[in-house]
Design an enzyme around this catalytic site. Structure first.
Site, mmCIF file in Angstrom:
data_model
loop_
_atom_site.group_PDB
_atom_site.id
_atom_site.type_symbol
_atom_site.label_atom_id
_atom_site.label_comp_id
_atom_site.label_asym_id
_atom_site.label_seq_id
_atom_site.Cartn_x
_atom_site.Cartn_y
_atom_site.Cartn_z
ATOM 1 C CD GLN A 19 -44.692 -42.204 42.150
ATOM 2 O OE1 GLN A 19 -43.856 -43.072 41.961
ATOM 3 N NE2 GLN A 19 -45.483 -42.207 43.200
ATOM 4 C CG ASN A 164 -41.719 -49.802 40.052
ATOM 5 O OD1 ASN A 164 -41.021 -50.166 40.993
ATOM 6 N ND2 ASN A 164 -42.950 -49.337 40.225
ATOM 7 C CD GLU A 165 -44.701 -51.636 42.849
ATOM 8 O OE1 GLU A 165 -45.769 -51.088 42.539
ATOM 9 O OE2 GLU A 165 -44.264 -51.651 44.006
ATOM 10 C CE1 TYR A 296 -43.988 -48.251 49.952
ATOM 11 C CE2 TYR A 296 -43.990 -49.905 48.218
ATOM 12 C CZ TYR A 296 -43.621 -48.661 48.682
ATOM 13 O OH TYR A 296 -42.876 -47.834 47.898
ATOM 14 C CD GLU A 371 -41.041 -48.377 44.930
ATOM 15 O OE1 GLU A 371 -42.154 -48.346 45.514
ATOM 16 O OE2 GLU A 371 -40.911 -48.238 43.707
ATOM 17 C CD1 TRP A 424 -42.676 -44.419 48.192
ATOM 18 C CD2 TRP A 424 -41.305 -44.715 46.432
ATOM 19 N NE1 TRP A 424 -43.220 -43.740 47.130
ATOM 20 C CE2 TRP A 424 -42.404 -43.896 46.045
ATOM 21 C CE3 TRP A 424 -40.317 -45.014 45.490
ATOM 22 C CZ2 TRP A 424 -42.516 -43.389 44.735
ATOM 23 C CZ3 TRP A 424 -40.441 -44.510 44.207
ATOM 24 C CH2 TRP A 424 -41.538 -43.714 43.844
ATOM 25 C CD GLU A 431 -48.626 -43.289 46.438
ATOM 26 O OE1 GLU A 431 -47.426 -43.021 46.277
ATOM 27 O OE2 GLU A 431 -49.078 -44.439 46.306
ATOM 28 C CD1 TRP A 432 -48.229 -44.210 42.255
ATOM 29 C CD2 TRP A 432 -48.257 -43.380 40.170
ATOM 30 N NE1 TRP A 432 -46.961 -44.335 41.725
ATOM 31 C CE2 TRP A 432 -46.952 -43.837 40.458
ATOM 32 C CE3 TRP A 432 -48.505 -42.813 38.905
ATOM 33 C CZ2 TRP A 432 -45.893 -43.738 39.543
ATOM 34 C CZ3 TRP A 432 -47.448 -42.717 37.988
ATOM 35 C CH2 TRP A 432 -46.177 -43.178 38.307
HETATM 36 C C1 GBH Z 1 -45.258 -48.561 44.801
HETATM 37 O O1 GBH Z 1 -46.459 -49.149 44.515
HETATM 38 C C2 GBH Z 1 -44.832 -47.794 43.595
HETATM 39 O O2 GBH Z 1 -43.723 -48.365 42.964
HETATM 40 C C3 GBH Z 1 -44.598 -46.346 43.878
HETATM 41 O O3 GBH Z 1 -44.589 -45.640 42.665
HETATM 42 C C4 GBH Z 1 -45.636 -45.848 44.846
HETATM 43 O O4 GBH Z 1 -45.566 -44.454 45.020
HETATM 44 C C5 GBH Z 1 -45.400 -46.530 46.153
HETATM 45 O O5 GBH Z 1 -45.363 -47.915 46.008
HETATM 46 C C6 GBH Z 1 -46.406 -46.179 47.236
HETATM 47 O O6 GBH Z 1 -47.703 -46.561 46.892
HETATM 48 O O7 GBH Z 1 -54.810 -52.873 47.610
HETATM 49 O O8 GBH Z 1 -55.043 -54.339 45.696
HETATM 50 O O9 GBH Z 1 -53.656 -52.373 45.537
HETATM 51 C C7 GBH Z 1 -47.000 -49.963 45.509
HETATM 52 C C8 GBH Z 1 -48.288 -50.540 45.008
HETATM 53 C C9 GBH Z 1 -49.324 -51.148 47.042
HETATM 54 C C10 GBH Z 1 -49.732 -52.344 45.020
HETATM 55 C C11 GBH Z 1 -50.061 -52.195 47.799
HETATM 56 C C12 GBH Z 1 -50.424 -53.383 45.797
HETATM 57 C C13 GBH Z 1 -51.785 -53.766 47.742
HETATM 58 C C14 GBH Z 1 -52.838 -54.473 46.967
HETATM 59 N N1 GBH Z 1 -48.768 -51.625 45.806
HETATM 60 N N2 GBH Z 1 -51.039 -52.802 46.964
HETATM 61 S S1 GBH Z 1 -54.167 -53.445 46.418
#
Ligand code: GBH
Length: 470
Positions: A19, A164-165, A296, A371, A424, A431-432
């Site tokens: 990122q 991570n995740e 988040y 984060e 974060w 942002e992916w």
């Molecule tokens: C994180 O992912 C990452 O570690 C980071 O790299 C990224 O930049 C950051 O947060 C911000 O996005 O709607 O089904 O996806 C967080 C990813 C966000 C995954 C909330 C789950 C809700 C369910 N998460 N998401 S869904």
């Protein structure tokens, strides 16, 4: 009411290699699954990639100076696997190691503790070519990679984090296909879950066998804080199902050495879990020092059946494929209240709940908020008193930051052992699947010039850190 934090509380900022680094062809790095994924049309909303990102690979010294100014005690960064082991032959690339040695030495110089994530989603493409996380071999190769990094970087690292995740790696990567490698196959997603768990266990073993028992180990999970719409048993069953597939598939094996048998029942139509081999659970369950939690927002769920009543129209009817299998009985309700630029709700109490539940369930493991942050449509303002003459006024990010740090403090007031908080992100970044369209940084990046511009949230974070009080 104000809260003062313990003296050694680890205030930090977080980033991830793909990122922020850019420099994708430098010093022997080979492509990761994200380079490949970004090159496919229609995958990234703005057609971008991590090719340049924040150019942190070259500007890390400047960025560490910013962290020094912020007063952070720790920096959570990730190491790019394809920089360290760029080819299938498994040979270690010294130039890749040397880069991170320079970064870690600069952090030591600035008195900032490095919290190093070994896998933040940039899998070497050559491993995806053999099936990626759906293939057991990837977990074994991860163990080798971690051993190489641990022996090369050793005591330069303060806290080691394996993954991570893994939720995102498995379910967004192989379930909905919204993340690299873009596969949509629930059976593979569950194989990926297990192989990521196995990778975690092998990773912790590799760290300990290279660095001894005193090495500080952790994993970072994004647990869903699922809230049932009512006490009705069907709503409760929906929450339970979401918890099982989102959370328990990782918590059980990693921290308790077991998969809840209900997981197998719920997913029987998708997988027979024959990927689990004898001895795997013992490998996966390694003692760890810290559980990192990324938080988040919350998720409100209710029974799909609506208990036989007429469905109401406010139920999310997203045509998007659910990242997780076995969610047929679960409806995710549309988020309410003021939403961030990601469309996510703001419910800081969810962080109190999460920390309290995890702290009570796993009293022997320290917790870290690894984060937390929010994206907003920031604008740049002139301010002659700021370096560079510019600042971003981001009151909503400031409010979010304050509210979440207070929510964490509320859990700590309940006796929960929380050792750190990482914003974060340090910088706006890639942002992916949403490319550069969403900004999470407390420091703005002007992508045309690569200039860093402070936001009010960074000034607020600096104040929280210097007073150690919120
Ligand atoms: C994180 O992912 C990452 O570690 C980071 O790299 C990224 O930049 C950051 O947060 C911000 O996005 O709607 O089904 O996806 C967080 C990813 C966000 C995954 C909330 C789950 C809700 C369910 N998460 N998401 S869904």
């Amino acid at each position: 009411m104000s809260t003062t934090f313990p003296k050694d509380f680890l205030w930090g900022t977080a980033t991830a290699s793909y990122q922020v680094e850019g420099a994708i062809n430098e010093d022997g790095r080979t492509p990761s699954i994200w380079d490949t994924f970004c090159a496919k049309p229609g995958t990234i909303i703005d057609g971008s990639s991590g090719e340049f990102a924040d150019d942190h690979y070259h500007r890390f010294a400047e960025d560490i100076a910013i962290m020094g100014d912020l007063g952070v005690k720790a920096y959570r960064l990730s190491i790019a696997w394809p920089r360290i082991i760029p080819h299938p032959d498994g040979a270690v690339n010294q130039r890749g190691i040397d880069h991170y040695v320079r970064v870690l030495d600069a952090l030591r110089e600035a008195d900032i503790t490095p919290v190093v994530t070994l896998y933040h989603w940039d899998l070497p493409q050559y491993l995806e070519d053999r099936g990626g996380w759906a293939n057991r071999e990837t977990a074994l190769r991860f163990g080798d990679y971690v051993g190489a990094v641990a022996s090369a970087l050793g005591d330069r690292v303060g806290i080691w984090t394996t993954l991570n995740e893994p939720w995102c790696s498995a379910y967004l990567g192989y379930g909905s296909g919204v993340h690299a490698p873009g596969v949509r196959d629930y059976a593979k997603a569950l194989d990926a879950v297990h192989h990521l768990n196995l990778a975690h266990g092998l990773g912790v073993q590799a760290i300990r066998s290279n660095l001894g028992e005193s090495a500080h180990t952790s994993v970072v999970l994004n647990l869903s804080v699922n809230i049932a719409a009512s006490d009705h048993p069907e709503d409760q069953a929906a929450k339970h199902r979401a918890d099982l597939i989102a959370n328990e598939v990782f918590l059980g094996p990693m921290l308790e050495g077991r998969y809840d048998p209900e997981i197998f029942e719920a997913t029987a139509a998708v997988s027979d879990w024959s990927c689990i081999k004898d001895g795997d659970l013992a490998t996966i369950r390694q003692p760890i020092d810290t559980l990192g939690l990324n938080f988040y927002s919350t998720t409100h769920v209710r029974a799909k059946s609506n208990y036989g009543m007429q469905p109401t129209t406010d139920v999310a009817t997203s045509a998007e494929r659910n990242p997780m299998p076995a969610q047929e009985i679960v409806d995710v309700l549309p988020p309410e209240g003021e939403l961030t630029a990601m469309g996510w709700n703001q419910e800081p109490e969810g962080l109190t709940t999460l920390l309290t539940e995890m702290g009570r369930r796993f009293p022997d493991v320290a917790l870290m908020v690894s984060e937390n942050g929010s994206a907003w449509d920031d604008e740049v303002s002139r301010d002659p008193n700021q370096p560079g003459g510019q600042i971003v006024h981001d009151p909503k990010r400031v409010t979010y930051l304050d509210a979440h740090i207070k929510a964490m403090a509320a859990a700590m007031a309940n006796g929960i052992h929380v050792t750190g908080y990482f914003a974060w992100s340090l910088l706006d970044n890639f942002e992916w699947a949403l490319g550069y369209s969403k900004r999470f940084g407390i420091i703005r990046v002007d992508y045309a010039s690569q200039r860093r511009i402070w936001k009010d949230s960074a000034l607020r974070f600096k104040q929280i850190i210097s007073t150690n009080t919120v």
